[in-house]
Design a protein around this motif. Structure first.
Motif, PDB file in Angstrom:
ATOM      1  N   ASP A 261       0.835  -1.192   0.000  1.00  0.00           N
ATOM      2  CA  ASP A 261       0.000   0.000   0.000  1.00  0.00           C
ATOM      3  C   ASP A 261       0.873   1.246   0.000  1.00  0.00           C
ATOM      4  OD1 ASP A 261       0.959   0.301   2.584  1.00  0.00           O
ATOM      5  OD2 ASP A 261      -0.936  -0.186   3.566  1.00  0.00           O
ATOM      6  N   ALA A 262       0.267   2.413   0.196  1.00  0.00           N
ATOM      7  CA  ALA A 262       0.988   3.679   0.091  1.00  0.00           C
ATOM      8  C   ALA A 262       2.037   3.860   1.176  1.00  0.00           C
ATOM      9  CB  ALA A 262       0.007   4.847   0.117  1.00  0.00           C
ATOM     10  N   SER A 263       1.953   3.099   2.262  1.00  0.00           N
ATOM     11  CA  SER A 263       2.939   3.194   3.339  1.00  0.00           C
ATOM     12  C   SER A 263       3.987   2.097   3.275  1.00  0.00           C
ATOM     13  CB  SER A 263       2.244   3.157   4.705  1.00  0.00           C
ATOM     14  OG  SER A 263       1.610   1.895   4.906  1.00  0.00           O
ATOM     15  N   GLY A 264       3.961   1.305   2.205  1.00  0.00           N
ATOM     16  CA  GLY A 264       4.966   0.266   2.046  1.00  0.00           C
ATOM     17  C   GLY A 264       4.690  -0.995   2.839  1.00  0.00           C
ATOM     18  N   GLN A 265       3.432  -1.206   3.237  1.00  0.00           N
ATOM     19  CA  GLN A 265       3.057  -2.409   3.960  1.00  0.00           C
ATOM     20  C   GLN A 265       2.274  -3.347   3.047  1.00  0.00           C
ATOM     21  OE1 GLN A 265       1.796  -1.963   8.241  1.00  0.00           O
ATOM     22  NE2 GLN A 265       1.286   0.087   7.543  1.00  0.00           N
ATOM     23  N   PRO A 266       2.407  -4.661   3.250  1.00  0.00           N
ATOM     24  CA  PRO A 266       1.586  -5.589   2.459  1.00  0.00           C
ATOM     25  C   PRO A 266       0.132  -5.519   2.915  1.00  0.00           C
ATOM     26  CG  PRO A 266       2.888  -6.788   4.099  1.00  0.00           C
ATOM     27  CD  PRO A 266       3.348  -5.360   4.141  1.00  0.00           C
ATOM     28  N   LYS A 267      -0.764  -5.472   1.959  1.00  0.00           N
ATOM     29  CA  LYS A 267      -2.183  -5.327   2.263  1.00  0.00           C
ATOM     30  C   LYS A 267      -2.979  -6.388   1.522  1.00  0.00           C
ATOM     31  CE  LYS A 267      -5.949  -1.932   2.183  1.00  0.00           C
ATOM     32  NZ  LYS A 267      -6.324  -0.556   1.773  1.00  0.00           N
ATOM     33  N   LEU A 268      -3.852  -7.085   2.216  1.00  0.00           N
ATOM     34  CA  LEU A 268      -4.655  -8.140   1.610  1.00  0.00           C
ATOM     35  C   LEU A 268      -5.472  -7.578   0.448  1.00  0.00           C
ATOM     36  CD1 LEU A 268      -6.548 -10.992   3.285  1.00  0.00           C
ATOM     37  CD2 LEU A 268      -7.864  -9.446   1.822  1.00  0.00           C
ATOM     38  N   ASN A 269      -5.465  -8.287  -0.669  1.00  0.00           N
ATOM     39  CA  ASN A 269      -6.181  -7.865  -1.868  1.00  0.00           C
ATOM     40  C   ASN A 269      -7.534  -8.575  -1.907  1.00  0.00           C
ATOM     41  OD1 ASN A 269      -7.115  -7.240  -4.423  1.00  0.00           O
ATOM     42  ND2 ASN A 269      -5.120  -7.489  -5.389  1.00  0.00           N
ATOM     43  N   PRO A 270      -8.635  -7.847  -1.656  1.00  0.00           N
ATOM     44  CA  PRO A 270      -9.954  -8.489  -1.593  1.00  0.00           C
ATOM     45  C   PRO A 270     -10.447  -9.012  -2.935  1.00  0.00           C
ATOM     46  CG  PRO A 270     -10.173  -6.101  -1.467  1.00  0.00           C
ATOM     47  CD  PRO A 270      -8.715  -6.396  -1.405  1.00  0.00           C
ATOM     48  N   ASP A 271      -9.814  -8.601  -4.046  1.00  0.00           N
ATOM     49  CA  ASP A 271     -10.200  -9.154  -5.342  1.00  0.00           C
ATOM     50  C   ASP A 271      -9.889 -10.645  -5.420  1.00  0.00           C
ATOM     51  OD1 ASP A 271     -11.242  -6.808  -6.417  1.00  0.00           O
ATOM     52  OD2 ASP A 271      -9.278  -6.149  -7.147  1.00  0.00           O
ATOM     53  N   TYR A 272      -8.944 -11.111  -4.614  1.00  0.00           N
ATOM     54  CA  TYR A 272      -8.538 -12.516  -4.672  1.00  0.00           C
ATOM     55  C   TYR A 272      -8.741 -13.267  -3.359  1.00  0.00           C
ATOM     56  CZ  TYR A 272      -6.264 -10.733  -8.863  1.00  0.00           C
ATOM     57  OH  TYR A 272      -6.028 -10.138 -10.078  1.00  0.00           O
ATOM     58  N   LEU A 273      -8.706 -12.569  -2.239  1.00  0.00           N
ATOM     59  CA  LEU A 273      -8.769 -13.235  -0.939  1.00  0.00           C
ATOM     60  C   LEU A 273      -9.905 -12.670  -0.086  1.00  0.00           C
ATOM     61  CD1 LEU A 273      -4.974 -13.276   0.077  1.00  0.00           C
ATOM     62  CD2 LEU A 273      -6.323 -15.227  -0.747  1.00  0.00           C
ATOM     63  N   GLU A 274     -10.599 -13.583   0.565  1.00  0.00           N
ATOM     64  CA  GLU A 274     -11.528 -13.172   1.616  1.00  0.00           C
ATOM     65  C   GLU A 274     -10.773 -13.017   2.929  1.00  0.00           C
ATOM     66  OE1 GLU A 274     -14.806 -15.828   1.908  1.00  0.00           O
ATOM     67  OE2 GLU A 274     -15.667 -15.254  -0.045  1.00  0.00           O
ATOM     68  N   SER A 275      -9.799 -13.906   3.139  1.00  0.00           N
ATOM     69  CA  SER A 275      -8.960 -13.831   4.332  1.00  0.00           C
ATOM     70  C   SER A 275      -7.731 -14.699   4.127  1.00  0.00           C
ATOM     71  CB  SER A 275      -9.724 -14.287   5.584  1.00  0.00           C
ATOM     72  OG  SER A 275     -10.037 -15.675   5.499  1.00  0.00           O
ATOM     73  N   ALA A 276      -6.711 -14.432   4.943  1.00  0.00           N
ATOM     74  CA  ALA A 276      -5.494 -15.254   4.964  1.00  0.00           C
ATOM     75  C   ALA A 276      -4.824 -14.993   6.298  1.00  0.00           C
ATOM     76  CB  ALA A 276      -4.571 -14.906   3.809  1.00  0.00           C
TER      77      ALA A 276
END
Length: 834
Positions: free
Chosen positions: A99-114
Motif C-alpha cells: 500500500d501507500a505506506s509500504g506495507q503488504p495489504k490483503l487484496n480483496p479481489d482474490y482473498l476473503e482472508s489469509a
C-alpha cells in the motif's frame, strides 16, 4: 533499470532485483545506535491525480512507456525486469500488494482472508479465496494452482529455471481446505514473510511443467486473472497490448486497452511531444522542459527564451547575418548553413514544447534507494578501517541535496538499508558508523598505515629473506644485544662501501660537481647569514635522516636501483640545469650509501611539506615524479606530485577505481560520483573514475567485482528478512575457489548479520522481527560495505487529463481505476480517443 540475473538452471534463494539508475566489526550496543526513530519517520506521498471512479470516463486507450519489451513474462526467471513487473501487475493475481505506506495489504479481489491458524507444532496458514475469482479460461483459482507454483519454486527440481524461490523451500505441504476455495499451507519451519508467497500467482497450466514454465511463459500468457488480458505482443512495433478482461469480477477497468510501448530514455521527450505515449518515467531535464512548456503557454507566439539559439546575443546574431550576406562566398556559405541548422532546431524545439504543454509532472520518491557500494573483497577496501574512513568522509546530506533538492523533494539522506522512510520498522541506524567527520576519517586511514608521503616511500623489508622476516621466523625480540652487534657490523660494511662508491662517483662527476658547488656557494654568499644558518640546519637534519635510512639504502643498493624521471615516459622533460660531463648529467649522478640516504631524506622532507601546503615546484611536475628519486627495482613509480596530499603506503598511492555508467539517463549519478570523489580527495584518497556503457555497467563491473566504488540501487521491500538477506549475506567460498556472493556485490558480510536475518525470518511476532532487523541494519552500517545515500526520485510525465496514474511511490497501481477524467470533471470538449 537493469536486472542482474543468474544463469538458467541456477537456483538462488532470493526475491530482490538490482536496479541501475542506474553493504566484521564488534561494536557495543549496536541496536541502540541511532539518530532517528520509527515514530518520527515520514514518507513522501504518492502523486497520481486521484479521482473517484465515477469521475473517470469509460473507454479509450493509454500508451505507457517502458524501457524495453520484457524478455519474459515469467516474473520468477532470472531475466525478468521492470517491464515484466509492470505488465504482469495488470494480468496476474497479487495476494498482498504494497500500500501507500509500504506495507503488504490483503487484496480483496482474490482473498476473503489469509491468516496463521496454527503455530505449534508447525506453522499453518489458511487462505480463503474470493468465490468469484477465476482464470481467463473460466476455471476457478484454487489449491491446484498453489501446489503447482510451490513445486516449481521450492528448488528441488532443477528442471525449472527459476531465480527466485525464497520461502517456498520452507513449505512442507499444501492441502485443500474445507472446499476448493480454501488452501491450507503447512510450513516445515516458521516463516514470518509468508505473505510474500504466491505473488504473482500463475495458473497451473504455466507452473505445472518445466517446458511451460521455462519457455511457454516467456513470450505469452495463455491464462491470466487480472483486470486486463494479454491481447498481443509486437516486436516490430515494440508494443505489448492489453485489453479489458471480460471475465473480471472486480471493478470494471475504465480503459478499453492499455498499451505498453518500448521507448528508450533518450527518446521520451520526443515521444511525449508527438503524442506517442501518455505516461512515461522521465529524468530531470525532461521534467524541466515540461515545466517551461506550461509556463510559456501564454506567450502569444513570442520566441522562446530557452532552447536552441536562446543564448545568442544581438551582436552575435548581427555578425552571423553579416557573414551570411557578405562578399566572402565561402564564409557566407558556412554561415548560411549554420543559420539554417539553427532555424530548424528552433522550429523542432518549439514544436516539441507545444506538445509538452499537455503534460504534467507527477513526482514522489521511488520505492528504491541509491547506495555507494565499497568492494571489500581485495585491495585497500578489504581493510574495514579504510571503508569506514570513506563512509565518514561523505557528506550524505549534500549528496541528497544534489539529486533531490532541485526537484523540490525532501533532501534527506536515508538512514536504513532495510526500510525506507514512512515504512513500519524504519529507523536511522547510521549512528552505528558515525556522522561525517574528516578528522575521524583521517585518523582511521592513519591507523591503517596510509600516510602522506607513503606513496614515495619504498616498502619496508623488501629484501628477499629480510632480517625482519628472519627475526619473525625465529621469534627473536627486537633490540637484543646480538641484533645490535649485527647492525653495527652491517653499518661498518656500509660505510666502507659508501667510501669506495663515493670516490668512484666523484671521479665520474669531475668538473660538474665543482661547478655545482661553485654555483651553490655564489647563491649562499648572496643570501646572507640567515640563509647559511638555515642551510646548515637543513644539512644537519638531512644527515640525521640519512643515518636512520642507511639500512634501507643498503638494501636498495643490493637489489638495484632505478631513477624516477629516467623511465622514458612520454612528456618527461629534461632537468632544468643539466651540466654535461662526459655524457653524464650532473643532476643524475648516482650517489651511494649515506649520500644517497641524505638525498632520499631531503626528498621525503619535501614530500612532507607538499602534504601540508600543497605547493609543487614547477620543475617537479614532470610525469613519473622528481628526477633522482630512488626505489627498488620492481617498485611502481609514485603518483605524480600534482596529487595534492594523497595518501600512500609502501610506495603505492591510495587510489580507488570508481565505476560509473556513461549513458544519458545517468547524469545525476555521475554528478553524485564527482562530488564523492572531491570529498574523498579531502582526506587523501584518490579516485580513478571509469565510465562504462549502461548495458555493461552492472553485469561486467558491479556483479563481477571489477570495481572499488560504485553507485547502484536496491528496491524497497515489505519483507526485509527475506529480500535483504541475499544482498547482505556473508560471501562463502565455492568448491572451485571462487566466492559465492548471491547478491552481495560488496563482498562484505558477517556471520552475525546472517544470524539476525535468519532469526527475523523465523520470528512470527512482527514487532520482535522488526527489532531484529534494526539490529541487523546497525551491523550492516558498521561493516561499511554499503552506504545508503538517498531514496531515488520518481518523476513521471502524465497527460494532464489522466487520473489515478503517476508517481505511485510504494503502492502498486490499480490498473482498473486508470483513465481520462470525464468531460464534467476535466472541462474538455470530448473524451480523448487514441
Amino acid at each position: 533499470m537493469s536486472h542482474v540475473g543468474v544463469p538458467r538452471g541456477t537456483v538462488r534463494k532470493r526475491r530482490s532485483l538490482a536496479l541501475l539508475t542506474t553493504g566484521v566489526l564488534t561494536i557495543p550496543v549496536l541496536a541502540g545506535c541511532s539518530s532517528g526513530s520509527e515514530e518520527t519517520s515520514r514518507g513522501v506521498p504518492q502523486d497520481i491525480a486521484p479521482a473517484a471512479r465515477q469521475a473517470v470516463s469509460d473507454g479509450s486507450t493509454v500508451n505507457w512507456a517502458v524501457d524495453a519489451l520484457p524478455a519474459t513474462f515469467n516474473a520468477f526467471q532470472a531475466d525478468a525486469d521492470s517491464a515484466t513487473t509492470r505488465i504482469t501487475g495488470a494480468l496476474l493475481p497479487a495476494l498482498f500488494p504494497m500500500d501507500a505506506s509500504g506495507q503488504p495489504k490483503l487484496n480483496p479481489d482474490y482473498l476473503e482472508s489469509a491468516k496463521i491458524i496454527e503455530r505449534e507444532p508447525k506453522q499453518v496458514v489458511l487462505y480463503k479465496l474470493n468465490q468469484q475469482a477465476v482464470w481467463s479460461d473460466g476455471r476457478e483459482i484454487g489449491a491446484p494452482d498453489f501446489v503447482a507454483q510451490w513445486r516449481a519454486l521450492r528448488g528441488k527440481d532443477s528442471a525449472f529455471w527459476t531465480a527466485r524461490n525464497s520461502g517456498y523451500e520452507r513449505i512442507e505441504k499444501i492441502e485443500r481446505g474445507a472446499d476448493d476455495l480454501q488452501v491450507r499451507v503447512t510450513f516445515s519451519k516458521p516463516y514470518a514473510d509468508w505473505r510474500s508467497l504466491f505473488s504473482p500467482l500463475y495458473s497451473k497450466e504455466i507452473t505445472g511443467s518445466p517446458d511451460a514454465f521455462n519457455d511457454g511463459a516467456r513470450t505469452t500468457l495463455k491464462n491470466t486473472a487480472g483486470p486486463f488480458v494479454l491481447r498481443s505482443v509486437s516486436k516490430a512495433k515494440g508494443t505489448v497490448t492489453l485489453a479489458r478482461n471480460p471475465r473480471w469480477w472486480g471493478d470494471k477497468a475504465k480503459l478499453d486497452t492499455l498499451v505498453f510501448r518500448a521507448v528508450a530514455a533518450g527518446d521520451r521527450t520526443q515521444a511525449l511531444a508527438d503524442g506517442t505515449v501518455d505516461v512515461a518515467d522521465i529524468d530531470a531535464s525532461t521534467a524541466d522542459r515540461i515545466t517551461l512548456a506550461r509556463r510559456d503557454r501564454g506567450n502569444n507566439g513570442q520566441p522562446l527564451a530557452h532552447g536552441p539559439g536562446s543564448e545568442t546575443t544581438p551582436a552575435a546574431a548581427l555578425r552571423s547575418w553579416a557573414l551570411a550576406h557578405g562578399s566572402d562566398e565561402e564564409a557566407a556559405e558556412i554561415a548560411q548553413a549554420a543559420r539554417e541548422k539553427n532555424r530548424k532546431a528552433v522550429v523542432a524545439y518549439t514544436a516539441e514544447q507545444k506538445g509538452l504543454r499537455d503534460f504534467a509532472v507527477r513526482k514522489s520518491l521511488e520505492p528504491a534507494y541509491t547506495q555507494l557500494a565499497l568492494n571489500g573483497e581485495s585491495g585497500p577496501l578489504a581493510d574495514d578501517r579504510v571503508r569506514r574512513a570513506v563512509a565518514r568522509a561523505l557528506d550524505r546530506e549534500e549528496l541528497a541535496r544534489t539529486v533531490l533538492g532541485p526537484l523540490g523533494l525532501p533532501a534527506k539522506p536515508l538512514g536504513s538499508h532495510l526500510a525506507l522512510a514512512g515504512q513500519p520498522g524504519y529507523k536511522d541506524g547510521s549512528g552505528a558508523l558515525g556522522d561525517q567527520n574528516t578528522k575521524e576519517a583521517q585518523a582511521l586511514l592513519a591507523d591503517a598505515g596510509w600516510t602522506r608521503g607513503g606513496a614515495v616511500q619504498p616498502p619496508k623489508d623488501t629484501k628477499a629473506g629480510s632480517e625482519a622476516e628472519k627475526k619473525g621466523a625465529k621469534g627473536d625480540a627486537p633490540g637484543t644485544e646480538e641484533d645490535a652487534e649485527k647492525e653495527a657490523a652491517e653499518g661498518t660494511k656500509d660505510d666502507k662501501e659508501a667510501k669506495s662508491e663515493k670516490a668512484e662517483n666523484e671521479k665520474k662527476a669531475g668538473q660538474a660537481g665543482e661547478e655545482e658547488k661553485a654555483g651553490k656557494k655564489t647563491e649562499q654568499d648572496g643570501e646572507g647569514s640567515t640563509t647559511e644558518d638555515s642551510t646548515a640546519e637543513g644539512e644537519k637534519a638531512d644527515r640525521a635522516s640519512a643515518d636512520r635510512a642507511s639500512e634501507d639504502s643498503a638494501a636498495s643498493r643490493d637489489e638495484g636501483l632505478y631513477i624516477v624521471g629516467e623511465d622514458n615516459k612520454p612528456g618527461a622533460h629534461a632537468p632544468a640545469q643539466a651540466v654535461s660531463t662526459g655524457g653524464v648529467s650532473a643532476v643524475h649522478v648516482l650517489a651511494p650509501a649515506r649520500t644517497a640516504a641524505a638525498q632520499s631524506a631531503a626528498l621525503l622532507r619535501q614530500a612532507g611539506a607538499l602534504g601540508e601546503d600543497g605547493a609543487v615546484a614547477a620543475q617537479d611536475k614532470q610525469p613519473g615524479g622528481a628526477a633522482g628519486a630512488y626505489a627498488p627495482v620492481g617498485t611502481a613509480a609514485p603518483a605524480p606530485a600534482a596529487a595534492k596530499g594523497q595518501l600512500g603506503k609502501d610506495g603505492k598511492a591510495l587510489t580507488l577505481r570508481f565505476v560509473l555508467p556513461s549513458g544519458p539517463g545517468s547524469q545525476s549519478l555521475r554528478s553524485v560520483g564527482d562530488k564523492i570523489a572531491v570529498m574523498l580527495e579531502k582526506i587523501g584518497i584518490g579516485t580513478e573514475i571509469i565510465k562504462v556503457p549502461d548495458e555493461s555497467y552492472f553485469k561486467d563491473h558491479v556483479a563481477s567485482g571489477a570495481y572499488d566504488l560504485a553507485l547502484y540501487s536496491w528496491p524497497a521491500t515489505a519483507y526485509p528478512a527475506t529480500d535483504g538477506r541475499p544482498i547482505y549475506a556473508k560471501p562463502e567460498p565455492a568448491t572451485d575457489g571462487s566466492l559465492l556472493v548471491e547478491q552481495n556485490y560488496t563482498r562484505v558480510g558477517t556471520d552475525h548479520i546472517d544470524q539476525l536475518f535468519d532469526q527475523a525470518a523465523a520470528e512470527l511476532d512482527e514487532k520482535a522481527a522488526r527489532e531484529l532487523m534494526k539490529q541487523a541494519d546497525a551491523r550492516i552500517w558498521a561493516a561499511a560495505g554499503s552506504i545508503p545515500l538517498f531514496q531515488r526520485p520518481q518523476l513521471v510525465a502524465v497527460d494532464k487529463k489522466l487520473a489515478n496514474v503517476g508517481a505511485f511511490g510504494f503502492a502498486a497501481p490499480r490498473y482498473q481505476d486508470i483513465g481520462f477524467k470525464n468531460r464534467q470533471a476535466a472541462g474538455s470538449p470530448a473524451d480523448r480517443k487514441k
